[in-house]
Scaffold this active site. Structure first.
Site, PDB file in Angstrom:
ATOM      1  N   ASP A 149      -0.369   4.778  -0.123  1.00  0.00           N
ATOM      2  CA  ASP A 149       0.953   4.286   0.267  1.00  0.00           C
ATOM      3  C   ASP A 149       1.991   5.404   0.183  1.00  0.00           C
ATOM      4  O   ASP A 149       2.769   5.644   1.104  1.00  0.00           O
ATOM      5  CB  ASP A 149       1.359   3.066  -0.573  1.00  0.00           C
ATOM      6  CG  ASP A 149       1.014   3.202  -2.049  1.00  0.00           C
ATOM      7  OD1 ASP A 149       0.230   4.107  -2.400  1.00  0.00           O
ATOM      8  OD2 ASP A 149       1.520   2.412  -2.865  1.00  0.00           O
ATOM      9  N   LYS A 173      -6.763   5.108  -3.462  1.00  0.00           N
ATOM     10  CA  LYS A 173      -5.969   4.039  -4.069  1.00  0.00           C
ATOM     11  C   LYS A 173      -6.636   3.683  -5.394  1.00  0.00           C
ATOM     12  O   LYS A 173      -6.999   2.531  -5.654  1.00  0.00           O
ATOM     13  CB  LYS A 173      -5.914   2.840  -3.101  1.00  0.00           C
ATOM     14  CG  LYS A 173      -4.948   1.736  -3.496  1.00  0.00           C
ATOM     15  CD  LYS A 173      -3.492   2.086  -3.316  1.00  0.00           C
ATOM     16  CE  LYS A 173      -2.594   0.930  -3.726  1.00  0.00           C
ATOM     17  NZ  LYS A 173      -1.173   1.298  -3.820  1.00  0.00           N
TER      18      LYS A 173
END
Ligand code: NAD
Length: 370
Positions: free
Chosen positions: A206, A173
Site C-alpha cells: 500500500d 504485505k
C-alpha cells in the site's frame, strides 16, 4: 542469422499490435521465421480449447515467443491462458520495464522503473473454492514457496547488477499476511545480503503505491509476488505514459515469451487505433534476448524518434488529456510503418536517448537483456 520464433497474435487488439511488431521486424536485418499459433478466443472457436498443446509444443521447440494479449473471461469461464502458459512453461520471471519515452503522455517524464514479478504462484495459483452450496462465501489461497521466492529475488538482483541499476525494492504485505508475506520478506532479505553492491529496501504494497505516485524516481528495480507485481506494473506503466508503451518479458530457465503489459482492450479491437509501441518494444527485448543488439537498438531508437517527433503517434500520445501538445492521432498501422521506416535510418553513433534523470538516479547504461 535467421531465427524461428513462435508468434501468438492473441485476442482483441492483439492481432493488430503483433502485425505492427512484424512490420518493424521486417525492417531490421534479422531474419525471423514466424511460427504462428493461436491461443485464446480463436483457438476456442477453431480447436475447442483456449490453450492448444500445439502452442506449448511450439514454444518448447523454438524457445522464444512474441505474444499478443489474450482475453480472460471475468468471474467465470476458462482459466487464464496467460497464467496457464506461465505455469506450464515455468516462465517464472515477469519483467516489466516502465520507461517514459521522450516525455510524452506522462506527468513523470523521468520515469525509468523495472517491475520484476514472480509469475508462477502467489494468489494466481488457481486454488479457489466456494465454501458453501449457496456460493455466498469463497476462498482463494495464495501459495508462496521459499524456492520460487528465492529464484525471483536472485533474478532481480542479478538483473540489477547486469543492468547497472542502483537499488532493488522488495514489496510485500508481511504485516498482514504473516506467512506468505513473511516468507517472501525473509527470503528477500537473505538474497539482498548476498548483493552488498546493490542497495535494497522494502515497502508494504500500500505504501509502495503511494510512494511511486509521489516520487517515482526514488525507485529503480521492484521485486514482488504475483498479484502485487500485476498491479504495480500497471501503475508504473501509467507513470511512464500508459499501457500503450509498456513492454514485458517472461523468462524461464530455457524459454522466454515477450508480451506487453496491456490486455486485449476489446473496445479498440479491429479499429486500428491501439498504440503498437508496447508490442514493438517487446520485439526490442526479444532481439536483446537473442543477442541481436544492433537490431534491438535500432528498434528502440526508431520508437523513441517517432514518439518524440509526434507526426505519427496513436491517440494515447496525441490527444488532449494525454499530452501537453495535442496533435492529430495516427492509426496503429501508420505508426508502425513510420517506426519501420526509421529503423534503417537510425544513427547508432548518436547518444542514446533516455529519460531525463534526477540527480539521485544514475542512468542505466544498457537496456534490459534476458
Ligand atoms: P487492457 O489493458 O486490455 O485495457 C485497459 C485500457 O488501457 C484500455 O481500455 C485502453 O484504454 C488502454 N490500453 C490498453 N492497451 C492499449 C494500447 N495498446 N494502446 C492504447 N491504449 C491501450 O485491460 P482490461 O480492459 O482490464 O483487460 C481486457 C482483457 O485483457 C481482459 O480479458 C484481461 O483478462 C486481458 N488481459 C490480458 C493480458 C495478457 O494477455 N497478458 C494482460 C492484461 C489483461
Amino acid at each position: 542469422m535467421s531465427y524461428r520464433v513462435t508468434l501468438i497474435p492473441g485476442d482483441g487488439i492483439g492481432p493488430e499490435v503483433t502485425d505492427a511488431a512484424r512490420t518493424v521486424a521486417a525492417a531490421t536485418n534479422v531474419g525471423i521465421d514466424w511460427e504462428v499459433v493461436d491461443a485464446g478466443e480463436r483457438a476456442i472457436r477453431d480447436q475447442g480449447t483456449p490453450l492448444p498443446d500445439a502452442v506449448l509444443e511450439s514454444i518448447r521447440r523454438t524457445k522464444v515467443a512474441l505474444k499478443g494479449p489474450i482475453t480472460t473471461p471475468i468471474g467465470s469461464g476458462f482459466r487464464s491462458v496467460n497464467v496457464a502458459l506461465r505455469q506450464k512453461l515455468d516462465l517464472y520471471a515477469s519483467v516489466r520495464p516502465a520507461r517514459a519515452i521522450a516525455g510524452e503522455g506522462t506527468r513523470f517524464p523521468e520515469t525509468d522503473l523495472i517491475v520484476v514479478r514472480e509469475a508462477t504462484e502467489g494468489l494466481y495459483s488457481g486454488v479457489e473454492q466456494w465454501d458453501n452450496p449457496e456460493h455466498s462465501k469463497a476462498e482463494t489461497i495464495a501459495i508462496v514457496t521459499r524456492a520460487a521466492s528465492e529464484r525471483i529475488c536472485e533474478f532481480a538482483f542479478q538483473m540489477a547488477r547486469r543492468e547497472g541499476r542502483r537499488k532493488v525494492t522488495g514489496v510485500h504485505k508481511a504485516n498482514i499476511m504473516k506467512m506468505t508475506g513473511g516468507l517472501f520478506q525473509a527470503v528477500f532479505q537473505e538474497v539482498a545480503a548476498r548483493y552488498p553492491d546493490i542497495a535494497s529496501d522494502e515497502r508494504l504494497i500500500d505504501n509502495m503505491c503511494m510512494q511511486l505516485v509521489k516520487k517515482p524516481t526514488e525507485y529503480d528495480v521492484i521485486v514482488t509476488t504475483n498479484l502485487f507485481g500485476d498491479i504495480l506494473s500497471d501503475l508504473c506503466a501509467g507513470l511512464a505514459g500508459g499501457l500503450g508503451i509498456a513492454p514485458g518479458a517472461l523468462y524461464g530457465t530455457t524459454m522466454a515469451v515477450f508480451e506487453p503489459v496491456h490486455g486485449s482492450a476489446p473496445k479498440y479491437a479491429g479499429l486500428d487505433k491501439a498504440d503498437p509501441v508496447a508490442e514493438i518494444l517487446c520485439l526490442e527485448l526479444l532481439y536483446r534476448h537473442l543477442g541481436e543488439r544492433e537490431a534491438a537498438e535500432r528498434v528502440f531508437r526508431a520508437v523513441w524518434a517517432t514518439v518524440a517527433e509526434k507526426k505519427f503517434v496513436t491517440y494515447d500520445l496525441a490527444l488532449p488529456g494525454y499530452t501537453s501538445t495535442p496533435v492529430p492521432p495516427s492509426s496503429c498501422s501508420a505508426m508502425a510503418r513510420e517506426i519501420a521506416r526509421k529503423v534503417p535510418e537510425v544513427d547508432l553513433d548518436a547518444p542514446r536517448p533516455r529519460p531525463p534523470t534526477m540527480a539521485s538516479v544514475p542512468p542505466p547504461d544498457t537496456a534490459l537483456e534476458g
